[in-house]
Scaffold this motif. Structure first.
Motif, short mmCIF file in Angstrom:
data_model
loop_
_atom_site.label_atom_id
_atom_site.label_comp_id
_atom_site.label_asym_id
_atom_site.label_seq_id
_atom_site.Cartn_x
_atom_site.Cartn_y
_atom_site.Cartn_z
N CYS A 1 55.32 3.98 -99.51
CA CYS A 1 56.64 3.46 -99.87
C CYS A 1 56.57 1.94 -99.95
O CYS A 1 56.02 1.29 -99.06
CB CYS A 1 57.69 3.90 -98.86
N VAL A 2 57.11 1.39 -101.04
CA VAL A 2 57.06 -0.05 -101.27
C VAL A 2 58.42 -0.57 -101.69
O VAL A 2 59.26 0.18 -102.20
CB VAL A 2 56.02 -0.41 -102.36
N LYS A 3 58.62 -1.87 -101.49
CA LYS A 3 59.82 -2.53 -102.00
C LYS A 3 59.70 -2.61 -103.53
O LYS A 3 58.66 -3.03 -104.05
CB LYS A 3 59.95 -3.93 -101.42
N ALA A 4 60.75 -2.25 -104.24
CA ALA A 4 60.73 -2.27 -105.70
C ALA A 4 60.50 -3.68 -106.24
O ALA A 4 59.85 -3.85 -107.27
CB ALA A 4 62.02 -1.69 -106.25
N GLU A 5 61.01 -4.68 -105.56
CA GLU A 5 60.96 -6.05 -106.05
C GLU A 5 59.57 -6.67 -106.02
O GLU A 5 59.23 -7.52 -106.84
CB GLU A 5 61.93 -6.93 -105.27
N ASN A 6 58.72 -6.24 -105.08
CA ASN A 6 57.42 -6.89 -104.95
C ASN A 6 56.26 -5.93 -104.66
O ASN A 6 55.13 -6.36 -104.48
CB ASN A 6 57.46 -7.98 -103.88
N PHE A 7 56.55 -4.64 -104.56
CA PHE A 7 55.55 -3.59 -104.28
C PHE A 7 54.83 -3.79 -102.95
O PHE A 7 53.73 -3.29 -102.75
CB PHE A 7 54.56 -3.45 -105.43
N ARG A 8 55.46 -4.44 -102.01
CA ARG A 8 54.90 -4.57 -100.66
C ARG A 8 55.26 -3.32 -99.86
O ARG A 8 56.41 -2.87 -99.88
CB ARG A 8 55.42 -5.80 -99.96
N PRO A 9 54.30 -2.76 -99.14
CA PRO A 9 54.57 -1.56 -98.35
C PRO A 9 55.63 -1.80 -97.28
O PRO A 9 55.76 -2.90 -96.74
CB PRO A 9 53.21 -1.25 -97.70
N ILE A 10 56.36 -0.73 -96.99
CA ILE A 10 57.37 -0.78 -95.93
C ILE A 10 57.06 0.33 -94.92
O ILE A 10 56.33 1.27 -95.21
CB ILE A 10 58.81 -0.60 -96.48
N SER A 11 57.64 0.21 -93.76
CA SER A 11 57.53 1.23 -92.73
C SER A 11 58.67 2.23 -92.91
O SER A 11 59.84 1.86 -92.77
CB SER A 11 57.60 0.60 -91.34
#
Length: 141
Positions: free
Chosen positions: A111-121
Motif C-alpha cells: 500500500c502506497v500514498k497515491a501522491e508519491n508512491f511511498r509505502p504506508i503502514s
C-alpha cells in the motif's frame, strides 16, 4: 483462514483459437478473486483509494495446469498467503468446470500514498483492515 470463492462464466472473447482461456485473462480473474476476498472481509478497494492510498502489484506469478474453456464456469479461490502490516501476498487457485485445478498463483502488493508512491503502514492507516488480515492470513506452521 478465510478462502473466498468467485464464480466466473467464461466468455467466448476470453479464449484463444484453441477455445482455451487466454493466459492473460487469469490475471484479471485473480484481481476479481482478490476484490471478492476484500469484500468478504467487509472492505472495499474504493474506500482505500478515496483515502489516497493505492495497492500496486509488486510481483505476480501464475502456473497453468489444466485448461478452462468456453462456456465453462471457473471458480477462483483466494486467500491471504502472507501479511506483515505493509506487504500482502494473496494466493489463488482456479478450478475448471470439472473441478480440476487449472491454475495456482500469487500476487504481492504494497500500500502506497497515491501522491508519491511511498509505502504506508496498513496497521496504522487502516487498523480494521490490519486486524482482519492478521486474523485471516494463512497460518505459518
Amino acid at each position: 483462514m478465510l478462502v473466498s470463492e468467485k464464480k466466473i462464466d467464461v466468455r467466448y472473447g476470453e479464449t484463444d483459437q484453441m477455445g482455451v482461456v487466454y493466459h492473460a485473462n487469469y490475471i484479471v480473474w485473480m484481481e476479481l478473486g482478490r476484490t471478492q476476498l476484500i469484500q468478504d472481509l467487509g472492505f472495499k478497494y474504493a474506500d482505500m483509494e478515496e483515502a489516497g492510498i493505492l495497492s500496486p502489484v509488486t510481483d505476480i506469478q501464475a502456473s497453468y495446469r489444466k485448461p478452462v474453456r468456453y462456456p465453462e464456469t471457473a471458480t477462483v479461490k483466494t486467500w491471504i498467503e502472507k501479511y506483515d502490516g505493509i506487504r500482502v501476498t494473496y494466493g489463488y487457485e482456479v478450478y475448471n468446470a470439472a473441478g480440476e485445478l487449472a491454475l495456482t498463483g500469487f500476487s504481492s502488493h504494497v500500500c502506497v500514498k497515491a501522491e508519491n508512491f511511498r509505502p504506508i503502514s496498513v496497521r496504522k492507516k487502516f487498523p480494521d483492515w490490519h486486524e482482519a488480515y492478521e486474523k485471516n492470513k494463512k497460518n505459518e506452521a
